[in-house]
Design a protein around this motif. Structure first.
Motif, PDB file in Angstrom:
ATOM      1  N   LEU A 240      42.323  34.682  47.740  1.00 40.88           N
ATOM      2  CA  LEU A 240      41.874  34.668  49.128  1.00 40.88           C
ATOM      3  C   LEU A 240      40.620  35.515  49.312  1.00 40.88           C
ATOM      4  O   LEU A 240      39.748  35.196  50.121  1.00 40.88           O
ATOM      5  N   GLN A 241      40.504  36.570  48.533  1.00 43.00           N
ATOM      6  CA  GLN A 241      39.240  37.318  48.519  1.00 43.00           C
ATOM      7  C   GLN A 241      38.119  36.437  47.977  1.00 43.00           C
ATOM      8  O   GLN A 241      36.987  36.464  48.493  1.00 43.00           O
ATOM      9  N   ASP A 242      38.418  35.640  46.944  1.00 44.43           N
ATOM     10  CA  ASP A 242      37.410  34.776  46.333  1.00 44.43           C
ATOM     11  C   ASP A 242      36.782  33.802  47.331  1.00 44.43           C
ATOM     12  O   ASP A 242      35.597  33.462  47.216  1.00 44.43           O
ATOM     13  N   ILE A 243      37.568  33.336  48.311  1.00 43.73           N
ATOM     14  CA  ILE A 243      37.016  32.383  49.288  1.00 43.73           C
ATOM     15  C   ILE A 243      36.472  33.097  50.530  1.00 43.73           C
ATOM     16  O   ILE A 243      36.142  32.460  51.534  1.00 43.73           O
ATOM     17  N   GLY A 244      36.411  34.425  50.466  1.00 47.21           N
ATOM     18  CA  GLY A 244      35.802  35.188  51.554  1.00 47.21           C
ATOM     19  C   GLY A 244      36.726  35.515  52.702  1.00 47.21           C
ATOM     20  O   GLY A 244      36.275  35.902  53.783  1.00 47.21           O
ATOM     21  N   HIS A 245      38.049  35.390  52.472  1.00 43.96           N
ATOM     22  CA  HIS A 245      39.026  35.665  53.531  1.00 43.96           C
ATOM     23  C   HIS A 245      40.154  36.540  52.976  1.00 43.96           C
ATOM     24  O   HIS A 245      41.277  36.068  52.763  1.00 43.96           O
ATOM     25  N   PRO A 246      39.878  37.822  52.745  1.00 41.74           N
ATOM     26  CA  PRO A 246      40.911  38.708  52.208  1.00 41.74           C
ATOM     27  C   PRO A 246      42.075  38.882  53.184  1.00 41.74           C
ATOM     28  O   PRO A 246      41.910  38.751  54.406  1.00 41.74           O
ATOM     29  N   ILE A 247      43.246  39.184  52.641  1.00 42.72           N
ATOM     30  CA  ILE A 247      44.433  39.431  53.456  1.00 42.72           C
ATOM     31  C   ILE A 247      44.245  40.738  54.231  1.00 42.72           C
ATOM     32  O   ILE A 247      43.738  41.721  53.688  1.00 42.72           O
ATOM     33  N   VAL A 248      44.639  40.737  55.490  1.00 43.63           N
ATOM     34  CA  VAL A 248      44.467  41.938  56.307  1.00 43.63           C
ATOM     35  C   VAL A 248      45.183  43.121  55.659  1.00 43.63           C
ATOM     36  O   VAL A 248      46.238  42.981  55.062  1.00 43.63           O
ATOM     37  N   ARG A 249      44.557  44.271  55.747  1.00 45.57           N
ATOM     38  CA  ARG A 249      44.979  45.563  55.182  1.00 45.57           C
ATOM     39  C   ARG A 249      44.844  45.630  53.658  1.00 45.57           C
ATOM     40  O   ARG A 249      45.103  46.674  53.059  1.00 45.57           O
ATOM     41  N   ASP A 250      44.414  44.555  53.016  1.00 38.41           N
ATOM     42  CA  ASP A 250      44.316  44.564  51.553  1.00 38.41           C
ATOM     43  C   ASP A 250      42.959  45.140  51.137  1.00 38.41           C
ATOM     44  O   ASP A 250      42.091  44.439  50.625  1.00 38.41           O
ATOM     45  N   LYS A 251      42.814  46.439  51.355  1.00 41.97           N
ATOM     46  CA  LYS A 251      41.555  47.129  51.065  1.00 41.97           C
ATOM     47  C   LYS A 251      41.159  46.973  49.604  1.00 41.97           C
ATOM     48  O   LYS A 251      39.971  46.863  49.266  1.00 41.97           O
ATOM     49  N   LYS A 252      42.170  46.930  48.720  1.00 41.71           N
ATOM     50  CA  LYS A 252      41.911  46.788  47.288  1.00 41.71           C
ATOM     51  C   LYS A 252      41.147  45.504  46.991  1.00 41.71           C
ATOM     52  O   LYS A 252      40.347  45.440  46.051  1.00 41.71           O
ATOM     53  N   TYR A 253      41.413  44.469  47.793  1.00 39.00           N
ATOM     54  CA  TYR A 253      40.763  43.181  47.571  1.00 39.00           C
ATOM     55  C   TYR A 253      39.906  42.758  48.763  1.00 39.00           C
ATOM     56  O   TYR A 253      39.913  41.606  49.176  1.00 39.00           O
ATOM     57  N   GLY A 254      39.165  43.724  49.302  1.00 42.01           N
ATOM     58  CA  GLY A 254      38.075  43.406  50.214  1.00 42.01           C
ATOM     59  C   GLY A 254      38.337  43.456  51.698  1.00 42.01           C
ATOM     60  O   GLY A 254      37.412  43.236  52.492  1.00 42.01           O
TER      61      GLY A 254
END
Length: 296
Positions: A240-254
């Motif tokens: 989901l980070q790869d498509i530019g939409h990281p999961i909320v609160r997932d600071k580790k992945y953007g």
């Protein structure tokens, strides 16, 4: 209709169409109407593995109703951050809260799902034991499966790709996802800092495939249904980070926001072939209401 009974549950197969409360009143005819209603309200009744509290829930021939004993319900209520969805002699299926570890972490004294379930089964027999089958991240909530025997554990783990028929998650991500649905494919690599990222196959990457559908959303956040074709570490979070939409609160992945005060990821459905009976078992837990409110 003769029930199948053990110390914890009575199991009935429905013979003719009815609704849940009348069926319960007829079946538990030694209890008062208020007692039967209380059993329903406390969540001691499941239909085909799903907890039901609705009095007029329709029952069809062939469906299986499980009624948890009061003693077993009291024992379950002692559990913290986990709820037992199904239990038999081979497996236990739970709903895990966000913030609860699947198994022991760096702090051996920290309460985790594995240790609680071990204590839970040993209360009946000190020789009983729980075995790890798969894991959810600490901050991911939802459906998890544990084994109660070594044979069940091995049957599930050794044939995981074949026995698991569905693994569906609900994710709240940052931004407006424009595509209604899509598939993300990459090769995942874990670096020395234990961070997973998409990289080339030639550098030892493991093939990973994730499918998603947009369920709801607004200009700030989107709600996705995510299905795993492969099950790699942190796969959903990376993809989901790869498509530019990281999961909320997932600071580790953007992620840059934390509107839910927890990771916006929930394991909604797990469907698998039972290691002993070879029946298809399917368990679903709806995502938290906070997920739905955020995308309205």
């Amino acid at each position: 209709m003769r029930p199948i009974k053990n110390k914890q549950t009575s199991i009935y197969t429905i013979q003719e169409a009815t609704t849940l409360l009348p069926f319960m009143l007829e079946t538990l005819n030694n209890k008062s109407r208020n007692s039967v209603k209380s059993i329903l309200t406390r969540g001691q009744v499941s239909v085909d593995g799903k907890t039901i509290t609705q009095h007029n829930y329709p029952l069809k021939p062939g469906q299986v109703v499980e009624i948890l004993s009061n003693k077993a319900a009291m024992k379950q209520n002692a559990l913290t951050g986990i709820e037992i969805l199904h239990e038999d002699k081979d497996i236990i299926v739970i709903n895990k809260d966000a913030g609860v570890l699947s198994m022991s972490g760096k702090n051996p004294n920290e309460l985790n799902a594995y240790r609680q379930l071990n204590d839970y089964v040993k209360a009946d027999n000190p020789t009983n034991h729980i075995f790890i089958v798969h894991r959810l991240d600490r901050d991911t909530s939802g459906v998890m499966l544990y084994a109660k025997t070594v044979d069940a554990q091995q049957a599930l783990q050794e044939n995981w790709k074949k026995v698991v028929k569905e693994r569906t998650y609900t994710a709240v991500v940052e931004g407006k996802v424009v595509k209604e649905e899509g598939t993300i494919t990459s090769w995942l690599i874990e670096n020395d800092a234990m961070r997973v990222y998409s990289g080339p196959k030639e550098k030892g990457g493991k093939h990973a495939v994730t499918h998603y559908k947009r369920i709801d959303g607004n200009e700030t956040y989107s709600l996705l249904e995510v299905e795993l074709e492969t099950g790699r570490k942190n796969q959903i979070r990376v993809h989901l980070q790869d498509i530019g939409h990281p999961i909320v609160r997932d600071k580790k992945y953007g992620a840059k926001t934390n509107p839910l005060k927890r990771l916006g990821l929930h394991a909604t459905t797990l469907a698998f072939i039972h290691p002993a009976t070879e029946e298809l078992k399917r368990f679903t837990v709806k995502p938290p209401k906070s997920f739905l409110k955020l995308v309205k």
